[in-house]
Design a protein around this motif. Structure first.
Motif, PDB file in Angstrom:
ATOM      1  N   THR A   1       0.820  -1.214   0.000  1.00 36.86           N
ATOM      2  CA  THR A   1       0.000   0.000   0.000  1.00 36.86           C
ATOM      3  C   THR A   1       0.852   1.261   0.000  1.00 36.86           C
ATOM      4  O   THR A   1       0.647   2.172  -0.826  1.00 36.86           O
ATOM      5  CB  THR A   1      -0.929   0.003   1.228  1.00 36.86           C
TER       6      THR A   1
ATOM      7  N   GLY B   1       1.812   3.733  -3.316  1.00 39.77           N
ATOM      8  CA  GLY B   1       1.436   5.137  -3.225  1.00 39.77           C
ATOM      9  C   GLY B   1       2.617   6.066  -3.435  1.00 39.77           C
ATOM     10  O   GLY B   1       2.515   7.081  -4.131  1.00 39.77           O
TER      11      GLY B   1
ATOM     12  N   GLN C   1       3.610   6.087  -7.060  1.00 38.47           N
ATOM     13  CA  GLN C   1       2.696   6.919  -7.833  1.00 38.47           C
ATOM     14  C   GLN C   1       3.044   8.391  -7.683  1.00 38.47           C
ATOM     15  O   GLN C   1       3.075   9.140  -8.678  1.00 38.47           O
ATOM     16  CB  GLN C   1       1.256   6.680  -7.389  1.00 38.47           C
TER      17      GLN C   1
ATOM     18  N   PHE D   1      -6.105   2.533  -8.466  1.00 32.65           N
ATOM     19  CA  PHE D   1      -6.143   3.845  -7.800  1.00 32.65           C
ATOM     20  C   PHE D   1      -6.144   4.953  -8.842  1.00 32.65           C
ATOM     21  O   PHE D   1      -6.920   5.926  -8.745  1.00 32.65           O
ATOM     22  CB  PHE D   1      -4.943   3.988  -6.866  1.00 32.65           C
TER      23      PHE D   1
ATOM     24  N   ASN E   1      -0.491   7.629   4.793  1.00 26.35           N
ATOM     25  CA  ASN E   1      -1.399   6.816   3.990  1.00 26.35           C
ATOM     26  C   ASN E   1      -2.767   7.504   3.853  1.00 26.35           C
ATOM     27  O   ASN E   1      -3.346   7.903   4.874  1.00 26.35           O
ATOM     28  CB  ASN E   1      -1.568   5.445   4.653  1.00 26.35           C
ATOM     29  N   PRO E   2      -3.308   7.625   2.624  1.00 26.40           N
ATOM     30  CA  PRO E   2      -2.721   7.221   1.337  1.00 26.40           C
ATOM     31  C   PRO E   2      -1.746   8.272   0.805  1.00 26.40           C
ATOM     32  O   PRO E   2      -2.089   9.476   0.766  1.00 26.40           O
ATOM     33  CB  PRO E   2      -3.943   7.068   0.430  1.00 26.40           C
TER      34      PRO E   2
ATOM     35  N   PRO F   1      -0.698   9.298  -2.123  1.00 26.45           N
ATOM     36  CA  PRO F   1      -1.056  10.255  -3.177  1.00 26.45           C
ATOM     37  C   PRO F   1      -1.945  11.404  -2.695  1.00 26.45           C
ATOM     38  O   PRO F   1      -1.954  12.465  -3.312  1.00 26.45           O
ATOM     39  CB  PRO F   1      -1.799   9.383  -4.203  1.00 26.45           C
TER      40      PRO F   1
END
Length: 287
Positions: free
Chosen positions: A14, A18, A21, A50, A144-145, A147
């Motif tokens: 996860t 992220g 990204q 996502f 988290n998250p 992005p």
């Protein structure tokens, strides 16, 4: 020192997906290391999902989605990280696993390549001690998250060179995040303040102060938080919070960090929050 262009991310879970990204969307070439092709496939599928969601919600364009994916290259051989300018470790929160992997990476990247950890609970100074040229090592704690969350803690270990801190601050700015430079202590800044608060909420919930929905409603509307504390715990993962707060307690012996009995019981029962559908705002209220 040169500008950071090539970024390596260790782990495509996860957090790793992220972070990959975030780096790829800002124009960096990203190489992600995973242990197996199956884990690569699962991580890239999650990353793609996502991004597809962002397209559906008009947060990004189809072109941005495609360009981001084109900049992410996943590998299983650590030797393929050799040309990286910055390595971001985002594997499981086990010190032995991190040390072993970081040592292997340090053997293949250049001596002036920056190496950082995304740990939220372990000592950055301790991890730096196992890396050659520890002055280039620091913490880069995304939330988290990754992005969506805007802040990134730049954690200065005792060994970290000031020039490295400055380069990391510049990098965080370049990916559209807000850097906050902090000392290396259990929980750093955000979690150091957050963990006792969440522990207090769990204790009061266990003491029947109010039900879970009312606690969250009161804290959201009364203090302007986007999420109530029990909603937040379910999102973070009860197992993750239990591990983080237990690590902070072991490091400080501060009773504010001691995991509450109910938290330990829920984790032992397999209640991990949103990730498996059992947490404060699901199983506990439906029982």
């Amino acid at each position: 020192m040169s500008e950071i262009q090539r970024v390596a991310v260790l782990g495509l879970g996860t957090m790793g997906a992220g972070i990959a990204q975030v780096a790829a969307m800002s124009g960096h070439q990203v190489t992600v290391l995973e242990a197996s092709q199956d884990r690569i496939d699962a991580g890239l599928a999650a990353l793609t999902d996502f991004l597809d969601g962002g397209v559906v919600r008009d947060k990004i364009t189809r072109s941005q989605r495609d360009e981001t994916l084109s900049r992410v290259h996943a590998v299983t051989d650590v030797a393929e990280l050799a040309g990286s300018d910055l390595v971001i470790e985002a594997v499981t929160e086990r010190a032995d696993v991190k040390r072993e992997l970081l040592a292997r990476v340090a053997d293949v990247v250049a001596e002036d390549a920056l190496i950082v950890t995304n740990t939220s609970a372990l000592s950055v100074t301790d991890l730096a001690s196992g890396v050659p040229h520890p002055g280039r090592f620091a913490g880069l704690h995304f939330f988290n998250p990754a992005p969506l969350m805007k802040v990134v803690e730049v954690v200065r270990a005792l060994q970290t060179d000031e020039a490295v801190v400055e380069r990391l601050v510049t990098f965080v700015d370049s990916v559209g995040k807000k850097p906050v430079v902090v000392k290396d202590r259990p929980g750093f800044l955000v979690n150091y303040l957050l963990m006792p608060y969440l522990n207090d909420v769990i204790t009061e919930y266990d003491g029947d102060l109010a039900n879970a929905e009312d606690i969250d409603t009161a804290m959201r509307l009364g203090l302007g938080y986007k999420l109530g504390p029990l909603e937040l715990l379910d999102l973070i993962g009860l197992d993750v919070h239990n591990h983080a707060t237990h690590s902070a307690y072991e490091a400080t012996l501060d009773p504010r960090f001691a995991p509450p009995p109910l938290l330990r019981q829920m984790v032992a029962a397999g209640y991990h929050g949103n990730k498996n559908g059992h947490g404060f705002r699901t199983t506990q209220e439906e029982a």
